[in-house]
Design an enzyme around this catalytic site. Structure first.
Site: not given
Ligand code: DAU
Length: 328
Positions: A116, A145
């Site tokens: 990642t 990771k």
């Molecule tokens: O960058 C690659 C990575 O992307 C992967 O290695 C991870 O497995 C994957 O979970 C992802 O990580 P993030 O933390 O960036 O993904 P997530 O979808 O959890 O969050 C994306 C963005 O959105 C981050 O800035 C946090 C924000 N977010 C996320 C969630 C779940 C929110 O604002 N509200 C939320 O409820």
């Protein structure tokens, strides 16, 4: 080629397993079927599914018999869950990778470690991470990771195993467990539930379609040089921009947006320099801003029977723990 795809019943892994099977390869999937692994992700695919754990050397050796390569997608991957507790992340992402390295060495097969962009940590505006940049992981997830990546690269140097590492951006598309930003917000919007935006929502991520991510991993499997790391970049967007677009595409009200307490240690921005991979001939075919998000929203809208059963039981317990206080 006969290939072992570990974590092949999960989101990106199942796209990869189906892609390889469709191209005529023999695919064996080894998957523990934890909360995010799902048999339904492999429905109709010509793959052999072995239920087992990458931390179990016997299970790996059994599933891997006759395989010429392993592609490792098996991992605990959700940052928010790693903040609640990291033991399983360290177990699967570090120890599990170590077990796969042992088997790759013994069986003398190629290993592709799917990692990642989060291992590089926050990237200031105007800059992008290169493969030889220092690793500065911010979360227990990305630290585990990074630990797996370093074990792989050390094994190339010490034991001469044939292995590469890919570091992908935020991946989206059909069959993604609805805990990550896009599937969570799309399914909540379709149900008229709040969209919990962390902090000011001005964080930036690069968005990569699952099919483009898998094409990159396949290319590295065939063409990657042993001991090399390859970044797989995406299209940069701010979280609020993605959120607004989801509201437009689902026809949901803007009133669903709730700014809630920020994620601890939240990285502000990721950005990758993926020129090394492009030099091998890869380029993305999907764009989030053009049709990527539209098609993904349409998939979730048409496939409620895939995600509605997921959003109960264990999911509900996690959701209450993660968002209960924030949304109250
Ligand atoms: O960058 C690659 C990575 O992307 C992967 O290695 C991870 O497995 C994957 O979970 C992802 O990580 P993030 O933390 O960036 O993904 P997530 O979808 O959890 O969050 C994306 C963005 O959105 C981050 O800035 C946090 C924000 N977010 C996320 C969630 C779940 C929110 O604002 N509200 C939320 O409820």
């Amino acid at each position: 080629m006969r290939v072992l795809v570990t974590g092949g019943a999960g989101f990106i892994g199942s796209h990869f397993a189906k892609r390889m099977a469709a191209a005529g390869h023999e695919v064996v999937v080894l998957d523990k079927l934890t909360y995010s692994g799902n048999r339904a992700n492999l429905e109709g695919a010509d793959v052999e599914l072995v239920v087992g754990d990458i931390c179990n050397a016997d299970a790996v050796a059994r599933a891997g018999t006759g395989c010429e390569a392993i592609v490792n997608f098996a991992a605990e991957t959700h940052v928010d869950r790693s903040i609640l507790g990291a033991a399983e992340f360290i177990e699967t992402d570090v120890h599990g990778t170590y077990v796969l390295i042992g088997w790759a060495r013994e069986a003398d097969v190629r290993l592709v470690q799917v990692s990642t962009d989060e291992v590089y940590g926050d990237v200031p505006e105007g800059q992008s991470s290169r493969e030889d940049d220092p690793l500065r992981p911010s979360s227990p997830y990305s630290a585990s990771k990074a630990g797996g990546d370093l074990q792989v690269l050390a094994a190339v140097r010490t034991y001469g195993i044939d292995a590469c590492v890919t570091r992908g951006a935020n991946t989206y598309g059909p069959n993604q467990y609805p805990e990550k930003l896009i599937p969570l917000f799309v399914t909540n919007a379709l149900d008229g539930e709040p969209l919990p935006v962390y902090g000011d929502g001005r964080q930036r991520r690069e968005w990569l379609h699952a099919e483009d991510h898998c094409a990159a991993v396949e290319l590295v499997l065939h063409e990657g040089r042993p001991g090399e790391v390859y970044n797989v970049g995406g299209e940069e967007h701010e979280n609020l921009e993605v959120t607004r677009r989801i509201l437009e595409l689902t026809g949901a009200s803007e009133d669903l947006v709730r700014h809630v307490d920020d994620r601890a240690g939240h990285d502000r921005r990721y950005a990758l320099d993926d020129s090394k991979l492009r030099g091998l001939g890869w380029s993305p075919e999907h764009s989030l801003g053009e049709t990527g998000l539209t098609e993904t929203v349409a998939w979730y809208s048409d496939n409620r029977d895939w995600w509605e059963p997921i959003k109960s039981g264990e999911y509900q317990r996690y959701y209450d723990e993660q968002y209960g206080t924030r949304l109250r």
